[in-house]
Design an enzyme around this catalytic site. Sequence first.
Site: not given
Length: 364
Positions: A80-81
């Site tokens: 998700c970064q």
Amino acid sequence: MKDVTCIDLFCGAGGLTHGLQKEGINVAAGVDIEESCRHPFEFNNDAIFIKEDISKVSGARLDELFGNGGVKVLAGCAPCQPFSTYSQRYDVLSSPRWGLLYQFDRLVKETRPDIVTMENVPTVAKHAVFDDFSASLESQGYFVHREVIDCIKYGLPQTRRRMVLLASKFGPIRTAAPDLEHARSVRDAIGDLPPISHGESYAADPLHTASRLSPLNVERIRASKPGGSWRDWPEHLVAACHKKDSGKTYPGVYGRMEWDNPAPTLTTQYYGFGNGRFGHPDQDRAISLREGAILQGFPTTYSFVPEGELIHFKSLGRMIGNAVPVTLGEVIGRSIIAHLQKFSDADLNSERQSINGECKPLVA
């Protein structure tokens, strides 16, 4: 119960797989590039781990793992970064992780699963790659449902909102409705764990270990109130950076959790007192690695490292903090099973043949 087989891409430590299996979905395999995820994934789940870069995985390989017959589910929770609010300050477009959803889309086209699911941070919806992924699924005949899930409403004792996508070839699909009357609290989740001091491990469970605090941070945590921040401290304990105007906008660091509320959103550095409101409600330490895993929905017995192996805070904090909460995996699994139970086996086989054989589009 339908015969359902799933492959979990970007499987990590197995949070999604564990939740799916608890709901009766057979997960044949998980794929991840991190070798450290092999032990927790395979030790705790009835599935094999494949260490591979997703860009090098072929649809033919996944088809071998799916086997013959039954409903095929392809799950993928890309890191998700690149899509997080924090990352938007940086040049994340140059990161190879940005294109992982396109690799996921490629594998959907190559394997033609019956159901596709993914989860990510809510801000993923602001990016073209997510819209492209959804549009590609629709063009292939899937009914697509996108929804931001508040995990607290489903029993996770942690503030965590996630975008969940469900897509089915058989008809409209929705996430299961929450059925909790009361949110689970930090006390509900970790209130019974044995007390430990900072820098100490519990002998019967090496993962129940807390990072060591400096003498200054021991003073700070003793001056901290549950739900409060460094603003509650005496002047001499406040860090110089927080006295600046720029630092005053970060009141959530150096705080304690509250017993009777859910925990704040866990990050990959939740084991550090100064990294957020990750102080234990009444013990003078940050929460332990095990406590963080429990707040992520993992069972108290979930093994993250082989017996006797050294505990490394950074690697385990990242593994646990990045995991799909087991509770969310259960929600996704429950949603898939409830969807499939609307159809007879004959309906499923007929619809699958009409799409895969004639490329018949489905219109919601």
